[in-house]
Enzyme design. Structure first.
Site, short mmCIF file in Angstrom:
data_model
loop_
_atom_site.label_atom_id
_atom_site.label_comp_id
_atom_site.label_asym_id
_atom_site.label_seq_id
_atom_site.Cartn_x
_atom_site.Cartn_y
_atom_site.Cartn_z
N ARG A 280 93.89 -43.64 -21.06
CA ARG A 280 93.91 -43.24 -22.30
C ARG A 280 94.87 -44.13 -23.20
NH1 ARG A 280 94.29 -36.63 -21.05
NH2 ARG A 280 92.51 -36.70 -19.44
N ARG A 295 103.48 -39.19 -20.96
CA ARG A 295 102.29 -39.56 -21.69
C ARG A 295 102.17 -41.17 -21.36
NH1 ARG A 295 100.22 -36.73 -25.85
NH2 ARG A 295 102.18 -35.37 -25.90
N GLU A 367 102.24 -28.99 -21.08
CA GLU A 367 100.89 -28.96 -20.23
C GLU A 367 101.08 -29.87 -19.00
OE1 GLU A 367 96.41 -30.35 -21.19
OE2 GLU A 367 97.95 -30.52 -22.59
N SER A 370 94.38 -28.19 -17.26
CA SER A 370 93.52 -27.47 -18.36
C SER A 370 92.39 -27.22 -17.66
CB SER A 370 93.38 -28.26 -19.60
OG SER A 370 92.76 -29.47 -19.71
N ARG A 407 102.34 -35.93 -14.46
CA ARG A 407 103.04 -34.74 -15.00
C ARG A 407 103.43 -34.02 -13.82
NH1 ARG A 407 100.50 -33.39 -20.98
NH2 ARG A 407 100.80 -35.49 -21.71
#
Length: 442
Positions: A280, A295, A367, A370, A407
């Site tokens: 990403r 991140r 987060e 998901s 994470r």
């Protein structure tokens, strides 16, 4: 192509360029599309423009087909004519051929513009999804109690400091070799990721998922079909020379696995779990979470993906969420479950839940997983159907992250740290680390 069990039979040329949303809904219930656009915070006037464009497109198609029929009829007359009549008819044929060519060009141009406009419409959100944007989510439940480190007599260290103490994370050399937002997992850090991978894959396969290690480079059709070249396009890595994309999630190759296929409805739901790296660009995240591995531009992830009958998708979505909750609970991490507002769903999802884990050094939930119900949105774009009793129709697709490694590693290190810098390992992970009970400082 169709699929009978494991046998694949080609039925057409392929290319998986199906419609984006059900055009019948646009024509027969435009208020539903307007309501979805309104909930997402997107343009409602686009719906009116689409209705006009659809009418123009159908008129252009009708005009082209009418001229083509006239051209065929004239061709038959030419074949039967002679002399001056034939000469006159041939002249008419040339004039008509020019009109047919222009009508075809106009039809293609109008259809292309309509298709591009239609691709701006996101999946139709469920009526009870909360409206609004990123900050309008709803907390559905909280599970577990965050530790009171003050009562234990020490301040918690963040994952970067713990990573140094354990010899588990090397940010400096990651930046040296690859740039910012890159890292090395070393020693116990690498072992921890491998243990998480094994726990996640074992958990998924025990629940009936078929394991996959999919390709991490895909063609544009796969990325477009899953909805990642719309709003998320700026976050995607593109290899221009090869016209291939690095995937940001295994969702993309798993979704495209059955592109241009007709599935046997009796084989649904099909549950797949994929292990892959995720890439990403993190466009727009300048200044956000710059410390550590929260991140980053690359991380490994275990992703669940389901093909189901449309009427079963809501129940399947709840199953994915429950498997996520069970996994986070097994790692003994306090967490919350939230439902995202319509404006934060992304292009493909009709409903989305996030699991947020407790991050002690930030004193808040962040987060970590998901799960999305994409209904038939991706299946239409990828041309994935099944033969149901009522006929052949698009399936529903759903996805859910079981374990995003970086994470999850952060949450384990920070939540289970001890005063001496060691990190207690959750019991669920110990069998995958030779029975070890803790990570210890070097």
């Amino acid at each position: 192509m169709s699929v009978d069990g494991n046998r694949i039979v080609s039925t057409h040329g392929g290319g998986y360029a199906g419609p984006v949303i059900d055009v019948k809904v646009l024509r027969l219930d435009p208020d539903r599309v307007r309501a979805s656009q309104r909930a997402r915070g997107e343009s409602e006037s686009l719906v009116d423009d689409l209705i006009k464009a659809d009418e123009a497109r159908r008129n252009a198609i009708a005009q082209f087909e009418e001229l083509r029929a006239e051209q065929k009829a004239l061709g038959k007359k030419v074949a039967q004519a002679a002399g001056a009549d034939r000469t006159e008819l041939l002249s008419q044929t040339r004039e008509l051929a020019d009109l047919v060519k222009k009508a075809e060009s106009a039809q293609n141009e109008i259809s292309f513009a309509y298709d591009q406009m239609l691709r701006q419409v996101g999946n139709l959100v469920f009526d009870d999804v909360p409206p609004g944007g990123e900050d309008d989510y709803v907390v559905l439940e909280s599970v577990g109690t965050p530790r009171d480190f003050g009562a234990e007599g020490f301040l918690p260290k963040d994952h970067v400091e713990l990573g140094r103490l354990l010899g588990a994370i090397d940010m400096e050399r990651g930046a040296k070799v690859s740039g910012s937002r890159f890292y090395y997992l070393t020693g116990q850090g690498a072992e921890l990721e491998l243990a998480l991978i094994n726990l996640a894959m074992t958990t998924a396969t025990t629940n009936g998922f078929i394991p996959f290690i999919p390709p991490s480079l895909v063609k544009p059709q796969a990325m477009e079909g899953t909805g990642f070249l719309g709003q998320a396009a700026q976050d995607v890595y593109h290899l221009e020379e090869d016209d291939l994309y690095l995937v940001g999630t295994a969702e993309v190759p798993l979704a495209a696995y059955h592109a241009d296929e007709i599935l046997d409805a009796g084989t649904l739901p099909r549950r797949y779990v994929g292990l892959s790296p995720s890439y990403r660009r993190e466009a727009g995240s300048h200044g956000k979470d710059t410390r550590g591995i929260f991140r980053v531009h690359w991380f490994d992830k275990v992703e669940m993906f389901v093909f189901s009958a449309p009427e079963d998708s809501a129940a399947e979505h709840q199953r994915l969420l429950q498997w996520q909750k069970d996994f986070v609970a097994a790692l003994e991490i306090p967490f919350q479950v939230i439902e995202l507002a319509a404006g934060d769903l992304g292009l493909s999802a009709a409903r989305k839940y996030d699991v947020y884990g407790w991050l002690p050094t930030q004193d808040r939930y962040r987060e970590i997983t998901s799960t999305s119900n994409c209904t038939d949105f991706q299946a239409r774009r990828l041309n994935i159907r099944a033969r149901f009793d009522s006929g052949t129709a698009p399936v529903a697709t759903l996805n859910g992250t079981l374990c995003a490694m970086t994470r999850t590693i952060i949450m384990i290190l920070e939540n289970h740290q001890q005063a001496d810098g060691s990190v207690r390992l959750p019991e669920a992970l110990r069998p995958y680390l030779g029975g070890r009970e803790a990570l210890t400082p070097r």
